[in-house]
Scaffold this active site. Sequence first.
Site, PDB file in Angstrom:
ATOM      1  N   LYS A  22      32.691  -4.387  96.755  1.00  0.00           N
ATOM      2  CA  LYS A  22      33.837  -4.870  97.556  1.00  0.00           C
ATOM      3  C   LYS A  22      35.045  -3.973  97.296  1.00  0.00           C
ATOM      4  CE  LYS A  22      36.380  -8.427  95.889  1.00  0.00           C
ATOM      5  NZ  LYS A  22      37.813  -8.185  95.749  1.00  0.00           N
ATOM      6  N   ASN A  23      35.311  -3.687  96.018  1.00  0.00           N
ATOM      7  CA  ASN A  23      36.555  -2.989  95.662  1.00  0.00           C
ATOM      8  C   ASN A  23      36.491  -1.495  95.923  1.00  0.00           C
ATOM      9  OD1 ASN A  23      37.477  -5.464  95.025  1.00  0.00           O
ATOM     10  ND2 ASN A  23      37.505  -5.159  92.805  1.00  0.00           N
ATOM     11  N   ARG A  91      45.434  -9.834  99.726  1.00  0.00           N
ATOM     12  CA  ARG A  91      46.463  -8.933  99.225  1.00  0.00           C
ATOM     13  C   ARG A  91      45.986  -7.486  99.203  1.00  0.00           C
ATOM     14  NH1 ARG A  91      46.298  -6.681  95.088  1.00  0.00           N
ATOM     15  NH2 ARG A  91      48.525  -6.298  95.080  1.00  0.00           N
ATOM     16  N   CYS A 115      48.939 -14.461  93.666  1.00  0.00           N
ATOM     17  CA  CYS A 115      47.667 -15.183  93.776  1.00  0.00           C
ATOM     18  C   CYS A 115      47.445 -15.843  92.420  1.00  0.00           C
ATOM     19  CB  CYS A 115      46.526 -14.259  94.173  1.00  0.00           C
ATOM     20  SG  CYS A 115      46.161 -13.064  92.914  1.00  0.00           S
ATOM     21  N   ARG A 120      51.471 -10.252  92.146  1.00  0.00           N
ATOM     22  CA  ARG A 120      50.808  -8.965  92.394  1.00  0.00           C
ATOM     23  C   ARG A 120      51.844  -7.972  92.922  1.00  0.00           C
ATOM     24  NH1 ARG A 120      45.301 -10.168  92.538  1.00  0.00           N
ATOM     25  NH2 ARG A 120      44.903  -7.944  92.292  1.00  0.00           N
ATOM     26  N   PRO A 121      52.676  -7.442  92.046  1.00  0.00           N
ATOM     27  CA  PRO A 121      53.743  -6.528  92.488  1.00  0.00           C
ATOM     28  C   PRO A 121      53.162  -5.236  93.071  1.00  0.00           C
ATOM     29  CG  PRO A 121      53.521  -6.463  90.110  1.00  0.00           C
ATOM     30  CD  PRO A 121      52.630  -7.571  90.586  1.00  0.00           C
ATOM     31  N   ILE A 122      53.983  -4.544  93.854  1.00  0.00           N
ATOM     32  CA  ILE A 122      53.542  -3.232  94.373  1.00  0.00           C
ATOM     33  C   ILE A 122      54.574  -2.149  94.048  1.00  0.00           C
ATOM     34  CG2 ILE A 122      52.120  -4.217  96.226  1.00  0.00           C
ATOM     35  CD1 ILE A 122      54.427  -3.468  98.160  1.00  0.00           C
ATOM     36  N   ASP A 123      55.387  -2.401  93.015  1.00  0.00           N
ATOM     37  CA  ASP A 123      56.436  -1.421  92.654  1.00  0.00           C
ATOM     38  C   ASP A 123      55.866  -0.041  92.344  1.00  0.00           C
ATOM     39  OD1 ASP A 123      55.406  -2.995  90.382  1.00  0.00           O
ATOM     40  OD2 ASP A 123      56.641  -1.664  89.173  1.00  0.00           O
ATOM     41  N   LEU A 124      54.661   0.006  91.765  1.00  0.00           N
ATOM     42  CA  LEU A 124      54.088   1.312  91.414  1.00  0.00           C
ATOM     43  C   LEU A 124      53.614   2.047  92.675  1.00  0.00           C
ATOM     44  CD1 LEU A 124      52.077   0.183  88.252  1.00  0.00           C
ATOM     45  CD2 LEU A 124      54.329   1.286  88.331  1.00  0.00           C
ATOM     46  N   ASP A 306      37.792  -8.300  85.518  1.00  0.00           N
ATOM     47  CA  ASP A 306      37.037  -9.079  86.513  1.00  0.00           C
ATOM     48  C   ASP A 306      35.785  -9.713  85.916  1.00  0.00           C
ATOM     49  OD1 ASP A 306      37.731  -6.682  89.159  1.00  0.00           O
ATOM     50  OD2 ASP A 306      38.934  -8.239  88.222  1.00  0.00           O
ATOM     51  N   ARG A 398      34.663 -14.617  99.025  1.00  0.00           N
ATOM     52  CA  ARG A 398      35.498 -13.415  99.155  1.00  0.00           C
ATOM     53  C   ARG A 398      34.853 -12.226  98.452  1.00  0.00           C
ATOM     54  NH1 ARG A 398      40.955 -13.730  96.714  1.00  0.00           N
ATOM     55  NH2 ARG A 398      40.696 -11.557  97.256  1.00  0.00           N
TER      56      ARG A 398
HETATM   57  C1  EPZ Z   1      42.229  -4.135  91.691  1.00  0.00           C
HETATM   58  O1  EPZ Z   1      43.367  -4.901  91.996  1.00  0.00           O
HETATM   59  C2  EPZ Z   1      41.031  -5.014  92.022  1.00  0.00           C
HETATM   60  N1  EPZ Z   1      41.070  -5.378  93.444  1.00  0.00           N
HETATM   61  C3  EPZ Z   1      41.059  -6.275  91.160  1.00  0.00           C
HETATM   62  O2  EPZ Z   1      39.864  -6.999  91.425  1.00  0.00           O
HETATM   63  C4  EPZ Z   1      41.040  -5.865  89.697  1.00  0.00           C
HETATM   64  O3  EPZ Z   1      41.115  -7.029  88.891  1.00  0.00           O
HETATM   65  C5  EPZ Z   1      42.245  -4.958  89.418  1.00  0.00           C
HETATM   66  O4  EPZ Z   1      42.186  -3.805  90.291  1.00  0.00           O
HETATM   67  C6  EPZ Z   1      42.279  -4.463  87.984  1.00  0.00           C
HETATM   68  O5  EPZ Z   1      41.126  -3.768  87.691  1.00  0.00           O
HETATM   69  C7  EPZ Z   1      40.678  -4.460  94.364  1.00  0.00           C
HETATM   70  O6  EPZ Z   1      40.321  -3.345  94.045  1.00  0.00           O
HETATM   71  C8  EPZ Z   1      40.696  -4.918  95.791  1.00  0.00           C
HETATM   72  P1  EPZ Z   1      46.091  -3.229  89.740  1.00  0.00           P
HETATM   73  P2  EPZ Z   1      44.819  -4.178  92.038  1.00  0.00           P
HETATM   74  O7  EPZ Z   1      47.119  -2.643  90.650  1.00  0.00           O
HETATM   75  O8  EPZ Z   1      44.678  -2.743  92.361  1.00  0.00           O
HETATM   76  C9  EPZ Z   1      50.150  -4.471  87.632  1.00  0.00           C
HETATM   77  C10 EPZ Z   1      38.591  -8.793  92.103  1.00  0.00           C
HETATM   78  O9  EPZ Z   1      38.256  -9.692  91.341  1.00  0.00           O
HETATM   79  N2  EPZ Z   1      50.799  -3.770  88.756  1.00  0.00           N
HETATM   80  O10 EPZ Z   1      45.117  -2.320  89.056  1.00  0.00           O
HETATM   81  O11 EPZ Z   1      45.712  -5.010  92.877  1.00  0.00           O
HETATM   82  C11 EPZ Z   1      49.394  -5.719  88.076  1.00  0.00           C
HETATM   83  O12 EPZ Z   1      50.266  -6.830  88.148  1.00  0.00           O
HETATM   84  C12 EPZ Z   1      39.992  -8.272  92.080  1.00  0.00           C
HETATM   85  O13 EPZ Z   1      37.818  -8.166  92.877  1.00  0.00           O
HETATM   86  C13 EPZ Z   1      52.178  -3.579  88.718  1.00  0.00           C
HETATM   87  O14 EPZ Z   1      52.857  -3.978  87.793  1.00  0.00           O
HETATM   88  O15 EPZ Z   1      45.272  -4.331  90.523  1.00  0.00           O
HETATM   89  C14 EPZ Z   1      48.358  -5.862  86.982  1.00  0.00           C
HETATM   90  O16 EPZ Z   1      48.933  -6.499  85.866  1.00  0.00           O
HETATM   91  C15 EPZ Z   1      40.915  -9.230  91.370  1.00  0.00           C
HETATM   92  N3  EPZ Z   1      52.780  -2.923  89.768  1.00  0.00           N
HETATM   93  C16 EPZ Z   1      48.021  -4.403  86.611  1.00  0.00           C
HETATM   94  O17 EPZ Z   1      49.136  -3.624  87.072  1.00  0.00           O
HETATM   95  C17 EPZ Z   1      52.056  -2.437  90.837  1.00  0.00           C
HETATM   96  O18 EPZ Z   1      52.656  -1.826  91.752  1.00  0.00           O
HETATM   97  C18 EPZ Z   1      46.760  -3.874  87.259  1.00  0.00           C
HETATM   98  O19 EPZ Z   1      46.856  -4.134  88.650  1.00  0.00           O
HETATM   99  C19 EPZ Z   1      50.669  -2.651  90.848  1.00  0.00           C
HETATM  100  C20 EPZ Z   1      50.057  -3.308  89.796  1.00  0.00           C
END
Ligand code: EPZ
Length: 422
Positions: A22-23, A91, A115, A120-124, A306, A398
């Site tokens: 999926k991811n 998201r 969620c 789920r911030p997107i600042d990065l 996960d 999902r």
């Molecule tokens: C991906 O989510 C996966 N989803 C998630 O799987 C997975 O748990 C996660 O990566 C971590 O491995 C998909 O690929 C669709 P991140 P993603 O950005 O990319 C923080 C599932 O079960 N962060 O790697 O959204 C964030 O809050 C899902 O299939 C910021 O601070 O996660 C978290 O603490 C659930 N700012 C950490 O980084 C940002 O701009 C990692 O998040 C982005 C993220």
Amino acid sequence: MDKILVHGGRPLSGSVRISGSKNSALPILAASLLTRDRCVIHCVPDLSDIHYMLQILSHLGAHVERASGTVIIQAEKISTVAPYEIVRKMRASVCVLGPLLGRHREAKVSLPGGCVIGDRPIDLHLRGFRALNAACRVEAGDVKVFADELRGSTVDLEGKQGPTVLGTDNVMMAATLAEGVTVIEGAAAEPEVVDLAHFLIKMGAKIEGAGTRRITIEGVKELHGAEHSVIPDRIEAGTFLVAAALAGTEVTLRRVNSDHLKAVLNSLTDAGFRMDVQRDQITVHGNGSPRPLELITEPYPGFPTDMQAQMCALLSRANGVSRATETVFPQRFMHVSELKRMGADIELDGATAIIRGPSQLSGAPVMASDLRASAALVLAGLVANGLTEVNRVYHIDRGYESIDEKLAGLGAHIERVKDRSH
Ligand code: EPZ
């Protein structure tokens, strides 16, 4: 809403085929927006998250066809606005921002809500887009990004919680069509990021270093169509490994990539399970009573967040005290209260779950929440006394293709009850 009924106590045996990731599929489907040519993606799992992504791509104007596991997408002319009523359902739709910015230098996408596993911030993501000379604005629940021209540069995408998977995907996709060279430091190294990079390279992108913490992208003028098969889903595979460890006599997983499961395989070995591991298939010999473990979730190649909920279900059966610490999503413990209702002895200490065992689990009506927590409840139901009724299984749908049918195929007494009320 449908529910899943699990009658505990049946041993699992036989073999199960793991679906495409999926991811990996989600960002790869979004990447098809980067070209006006036709893209053909195989091994796309039949999941509601995929359905939502295809809805968004169609809404943006792409031509989308689906025939069982193959999706054909052609984004000849596209709009650049992904509206709330579609985006709110998933998201991960945030990963259309990068391709739209790369292709059309602008995009407007409704902000992803939080969620159950945390905000789920997107600042990065925005830090990366700004490094490419894009302006980013968040207003009225939308995030808007636009640039006169995209110029490559060096950016560190690591946040306080470590690297970002979708953030790395987004910036990598936009950078493929920027002027000059982009270097992403602190990049996510997940196999799904590598799979996306392989697809982009087939489209004509120039990318090096995917799978390491430093990815270099040399911008090109345009990308062309490509054909690609998505890698196996390592989290679905991990979930079935735990199901087999909990309830199995002997279960074989087919169409896996065992290289992507090293941390999970090491943990199950440490817990005392015997496994025959080949490149594309793994056989687990369950014994249902693991040794206790100390788990810490980390970015790849560390133990995946996960898989944390599923391991909590397994470790409730261990002889002794285990600890599972979340460093990626510190609030990701929605499963704990539900597992406790089934008789697990788990207490939370900040971002650490302390699991005492062995507990004899009892079936109960439980509530699904995040998709991995929901899967953990199904796994617990496999070894609980009596009936476990998992409600709101849309969470499970999902991320898992026909999990009830696959478990039934291994001998579980499990059934899906359609909710006729709507
Ligand atoms: C991906 O989510 C996966 N989803 C998630 O799987 C997975 O748990 C996660 O990566 C971590 O491995 C998909 O690929 C669709 P991140 P993603 O950005 O990319 C923080 C599932 O079960 N962060 O790697 O959204 C964030 O809050 C899902 O299939 C910021 O601070 O996660 C978290 O603490 C659930 N700012 C950490 O980084 C940002 O701009 C990692 O998040 C982005 C993220």
